[in-house]
Design a protein around this motif. Sequence first.
Motif, PDB file in Angstrom:
ATOM      1  N   GLU A  90       0.833  -1.211   0.000  1.00 30.90           N
ATOM      2  CA  GLU A  90       0.000   0.000   0.000  1.00 30.90           C
ATOM      3  C   GLU A  90       0.865   1.258   0.000  1.00 30.90           C
ATOM      4  N   LEU A  91       1.915   1.255   0.811  1.00 25.40           N
ATOM      5  CA  LEU A  91       2.828   2.397   0.833  1.00 25.40           C
ATOM      6  C   LEU A  91       3.510   2.560  -0.519  1.00 25.40           C
ATOM      7  N   SER A  92       3.918   1.467  -1.120  1.00 21.47           N
ATOM      8  CA  SER A  92       4.596   1.527  -2.424  1.00 21.47           C
ATOM      9  C   SER A  92       3.677   2.118  -3.487  1.00 21.47           C
ATOM     10  N   ALA A  93       2.413   1.718  -3.465  1.00 21.65           N
ATOM     11  CA  ALA A  93       1.460   2.244  -4.448  1.00 21.65           C
ATOM     12  C   ALA A  93       1.287   3.753  -4.273  1.00 21.65           C
ATOM     13  N   SER A  94       1.231   4.202  -3.036  1.00 19.83           N
ATOM     14  CA  SER A  94       1.087   5.646  -2.769  1.00 19.83           C
ATOM     15  C   SER A  94       2.321   6.415  -3.208  1.00 19.83           C
ATOM     16  N   LEU A  95       3.505   5.836  -2.958  1.00 22.51           N
ATOM     17  CA  LEU A  95       4.740   6.499  -3.372  1.00 22.51           C
ATOM     18  C   LEU A  95       4.827   6.575  -4.893  1.00 22.51           C
ATOM     19  N   GLU A  96       4.519   5.486  -5.568  1.00 30.56           N
ATOM     20  CA  GLU A  96       4.552   5.469  -7.039  1.00 30.56           C
ATOM     21  C   GLU A  96       3.615   6.525  -7.605  1.00 30.56           C
ATOM     22  N   LYS A  97       2.475   6.696  -6.987  1.00 27.30           N
ATOM     23  CA  LYS A  97       1.519   7.706  -7.442  1.00 27.30           C
ATOM     24  C   LYS A  97       2.109   9.109  -7.351  1.00 27.30           C
ATOM     25  N   GLN A  98       2.770   9.405  -6.244  1.00 28.53           N
ATOM     26  CA  GLN A  98       3.367  10.728  -6.070  1.00 28.53           C
ATOM     27  C   GLN A  98       4.542  10.937  -7.025  1.00 28.53           C
ATOM     28  N   LEU A  99       5.356   9.907  -7.204  1.00 23.43           N
ATOM     29  CA  LEU A  99       6.478  10.012  -8.135  1.00 23.43           C
ATOM     30  C   LEU A  99       5.998  10.254  -9.559  1.00 23.43           C
ATOM     31  N   HIS A 100       4.948   9.564  -9.940  1.00 22.95           N
ATOM     32  CA  HIS A 100       4.398   9.732 -11.290  1.00 22.95           C
ATOM     33  C   HIS A 100       3.839  11.141 -11.480  1.00 22.95           C
ATOM     34  N   ALA A 101       3.101  11.624 -10.480  1.00 25.61           N
ATOM     35  CA  ALA A 101       2.522  12.964 -10.576  1.00 25.61           C
ATOM     36  C   ALA A 101       3.609  14.020 -10.717  1.00 25.61           C
ATOM     37  N   CYS A 102       4.706  13.844  -9.984  1.00 26.12           N
ATOM     38  CA  CYS A 102       5.816  14.798 -10.056  1.00 26.12           C
ATOM     39  C   CYS A 102       6.508  14.732 -11.414  1.00 26.12           C
ATOM     40  N   ALA A 103       6.756  13.505 -11.907  1.00 25.90           N
ATOM     41  CA  ALA A 103       7.475  13.327 -13.171  1.00 25.90           C
ATOM     42  C   ALA A 103       6.653  13.763 -14.371  1.00 25.90           C
ATOM     43  N   SER A 104       5.335  13.842 -14.221  1.00 22.05           N
ATOM     44  CA  SER A 104       4.475  14.202 -15.350  1.00 22.05           C
ATOM     45  C   SER A 104       4.485  15.698 -15.645  1.00 22.05           C
ATOM     46  N   ARG A 105       5.132  16.467 -14.785  1.00 22.18           N
ATOM     47  CA  ARG A 105       5.200  17.921 -14.969  1.00 22.18           C
ATOM     48  C   ARG A 105       6.586  18.340 -15.439  1.00 22.18           C
ATOM     49  N   ALA A 106       6.615  19.430 -16.188  1.00 22.24           N
ATOM     50  CA  ALA A 106       7.895  19.984 -16.654  1.00 22.24           C
ATOM     51  C   ALA A 106       8.352  21.024 -15.635  1.00 22.24           C
ATOM     52  N   TRP A 107       9.532  20.821 -15.084  1.00 26.98           N
ATOM     53  CA  TRP A 107      10.061  21.728 -14.064  1.00 26.98           C
ATOM     54  C   TRP A 107      11.254  22.484 -14.625  1.00 26.98           C
ATOM     55  N   PRO A 108      11.243  23.827 -14.552  1.00 28.14           N
ATOM     56  CA  PRO A 108      12.415  24.595 -15.011  1.00 28.14           C
ATOM     57  C   PRO A 108      13.621  24.304 -14.126  1.00 28.14           C
ATOM     58  N   MET A 109      14.784  24.166 -14.722  1.00 28.14           N
ATOM     59  CA  MET A 109      15.987  23.850 -13.959  1.00 28.14           C
ATOM     60  C   MET A 109      16.425  25.046 -13.121  1.00 28.14           C
ATOM     61  N   GLN A 110      16.732  24.770 -11.873  1.00 28.72           N
ATOM     62  CA  GLN A 110      17.264  25.803 -10.995  1.00 28.72           C
ATOM     63  C   GLN A 110      18.417  25.222 -10.184  1.00 28.72           C
ATOM     64  N   LYS A 111      19.344  26.090  -9.831  1.00 22.59           N
ATOM     65  CA  LYS A 111      20.443  25.705  -8.952  1.00 22.59           C
ATOM     66  C   LYS A 111      20.146  26.276  -7.565  1.00 22.59           C
ATOM     67  N   VAL A 112      20.273  25.414  -6.557  1.00 21.50           N
ATOM     68  CA  VAL A 112      19.877  25.841  -5.220  1.00 21.50           C
ATOM     69  C   VAL A 112      20.966  25.558  -4.185  1.00 21.50           C
ATOM     70  N   LEU A 113      21.022  26.420  -3.196  1.00 16.13           N
ATOM     71  CA  LEU A 113      21.825  26.166  -2.005  1.00 16.13           C
ATOM     72  C   LEU A 113      20.848  25.684  -0.943  1.00 16.13           C
ATOM     73  N   TYR A 114      21.082  24.495  -0.420  1.00 15.87           N
ATOM     74  CA  TYR A 114      20.239  23.945   0.637  1.00 15.87           C
ATOM     75  C   TYR A 114      21.080  23.926   1.916  1.00 15.87           C
ATOM     76  N   ALA A 115      20.810  24.861   2.812  1.00 15.72           N
ATOM     77  CA  ALA A 115      21.612  24.994   4.030  1.00 15.72           C
ATOM     78  C   ALA A 115      21.014  24.169   5.160  1.00 15.72           C
ATOM     79  N   ILE A 116      21.868  23.367   5.808  1.00 11.67           N
ATOM     80  CA  ILE A 116      21.406  22.536   6.921  1.00 11.67           C
ATOM     81  C   ILE A 116      21.998  22.978   8.261  1.00 11.67           C
ATOM     82  N   TRP A 117      23.006  23.896   8.217  1.00 11.31           N
ATOM     83  CA  TRP A 117      23.651  24.318   9.468  1.00 11.31           C
ATOM     84  C   TRP A 117      24.326  25.658   9.263  1.00 11.31           C
ATOM     85  N   ARG A 118      24.591  26.335  10.372  1.00 14.22           N
ATOM     86  CA  ARG A 118      25.385  27.565  10.323  1.00 14.22           C
ATOM     87  C   ARG A 118      26.358  27.563  11.496  1.00 14.22           C
ATOM     88  N   GLU A 119      27.466  28.290  11.303  1.00 14.78           N
ATOM     89  CA  GLU A 119      28.553  28.336  12.303  1.00 14.78           C
ATOM     90  C   GLU A 119      29.074  26.947  12.622  1.00 14.78           C
TER      91      GLU A 119
END
Length: 270
Positions: A133-162
Amino acid sequence: MTTRVVDAAGIEHATAERGARIVSLVPSLTELLFALKLDAQIVGRTGFCVHPRNQVRHVPKVGGTKAVKIDAVRALQPTHVIVNIDENERDTVEQLRAFVPHIVVTHPLEPRDNLALYALLGALFDREDEARELSASLEKQLHACASRAWPMQKVLYAIWREPWMTVARDTYISAMLRLVNWHTLPDVRGGEKGAARYPSFNLDAAWLAQADRVLLSSEPYRFTRQHCDSLSHDTRFKGKRIELIDGEMVSWYGSRAIEGIAYLVDYASR
């Protein structure tokens, strides 16, 4: 007939008996164990295992992910301890092997790896229907995401400071962001020429000029709106979109990945 399953360390495990006693040393996997309806068999967790809130509060704590209280685990007499290559210390795992019959090692590196993770724990603890059941739900979300065209962006993902810290491209977080065509900076992979999987950086780094977005995560460091405001007034970040992002939704694998992908799709659509 006994089924045998293989974990991320290549170790084979027989299907657990009904009386299995499970200690989880990984927050996202504790949540997954509850999603697999293993409530009655979870006997220990870390202090960082906070979901699902109502259920985990009844489970004894055994320290942190990197500061496990070995004697506390021993007292719980677990048959299985669930660990992760990134989150738990090798020395801790080796100490646990001395008295725990089954150390189950996990290491998902991208969202689709959750399918194998569900299958592993589902087969091991006789929760295959719940895992499917979890796998089916995950596949659904992955498919929905992959079905859209996303413009490429470069990102800084910060997880800590100092010091300031970010993520290499071979991390689960970076792989999650690639679902919406966001590519983390700097362009490094852990282990390449000594690069760390969670590298530190300074705000004068030349590669920061390439960033279209700066994402300040809510964990492990709890960035706030004040940090966003501070960077927005820094001339080195002029013109860049700076915003907070829910770190649990992006970094937690397991059952949280299903909700996390939906969150990311909504976040990237704003």
